[in-house]
Write an enzyme that holds these catalytic residues in place. Sequence first.
Site, PDB file in Angstrom:
ATOM      1  N   THR A  19      71.578   0.408  12.905  1.00  0.00           N
ATOM      2  CA  THR A  19      71.537   0.327  11.504  1.00  0.00           C
ATOM      3  C   THR A  19      72.492   1.267  10.646  1.00  0.00           C
ATOM      4  O   THR A  19      72.635   2.255  11.346  1.00  0.00           O
ATOM      5  CB  THR A  19      70.032   0.495  10.992  1.00  0.00           C
ATOM      6  N   ASP A  87      64.492   0.036   4.511  1.00  0.00           N
ATOM      7  CA  ASP A  87      63.312  -0.771   4.993  1.00  0.00           C
ATOM      8  C   ASP A  87      63.659  -1.097   6.716  1.00  0.00           C
ATOM      9  O   ASP A  87      62.667  -1.016   7.380  1.00  0.00           O
ATOM     10  CB  ASP A  87      63.455  -2.451   4.477  1.00  0.00           C
ATOM     11  N   GLU A  88      64.883  -1.026   6.977  1.00  0.00           N
ATOM     12  CA  GLU A  88      65.242  -1.133   8.365  1.00  0.00           C
ATOM     13  C   GLU A  88      64.719   0.025   8.940  1.00  0.00           C
ATOM     14  O   GLU A  88      64.057   0.177  10.182  1.00  0.00           O
ATOM     15  CB  GLU A  88      66.812  -1.545   8.829  1.00  0.00           C
ATOM     16  N   LEU A  89      65.096   1.309   8.328  1.00  0.00           N
ATOM     17  CA  LEU A  89      64.617   2.622   8.954  1.00  0.00           C
ATOM     18  C   LEU A  89      63.157   2.850   9.137  1.00  0.00           C
ATOM     19  O   LEU A  89      62.528   3.211  10.109  1.00  0.00           O
ATOM     20  CB  LEU A  89      65.041   3.776   7.918  1.00  0.00           C
ATOM     21  N   ILE A  92      61.924   0.950  12.039  1.00  0.00           N
ATOM     22  CA  ILE A  92      62.201   1.520  13.309  1.00  0.00           C
ATOM     23  C   ILE A  92      61.302   2.556  13.601  1.00  0.00           C
ATOM     24  O   ILE A  92      60.650   2.879  14.871  1.00  0.00           O
ATOM     25  CB  ILE A  92      63.452   2.119  13.216  1.00  0.00           C
TER      26      ILE A  92
END
Length: 154
Positions: A19, A87-89, A92
């Site tokens: 990411t 949002d990805e973080l 994760i």
Amino acid sequence: MASTSFQNVSHGEYDAFLTFRGEDTRKRFIGHLYTALNNKGIYVFRDDKQLEKGGSISPNLLKAIEESRISIIVLSKNYASSTWCLDELLKIVECKNREDQIFQIFYKVEPTVVRKQTVSFGEAFAKHEEFFRDNIEKVQKWRHALKVVANISG
């Protein structure tokens, strides 16, 4: 010299999820990192599509995060300005239950800027708090996820 490999991948699973904020890193750093990992036999998911600001994270992307053995987060100057990256973080941090499953790279940004959310990170969060004033809890979750990642020793 023996090389380490993450191979042993089942269908649809990745060794690593990468990411990054495209405008900061895509043209040089990410390309080199991706190639180096692949050359070592590490199967990497990298989403190269230009995504609309405020767009929802896709189910396929969420699945790639869940199925990846590790996540590599490239934190750069404008990372926090992207709700998509945040949002990805968050996903994760929610999915990876051990610190050794998350690797962070501070690309042209100091770890203390990320940890304390100052300078460009502070500016980005000021905008997010204004935009998401009716959902401030979301912004607080992003802030917490960044602190978790910034505090991982590496």
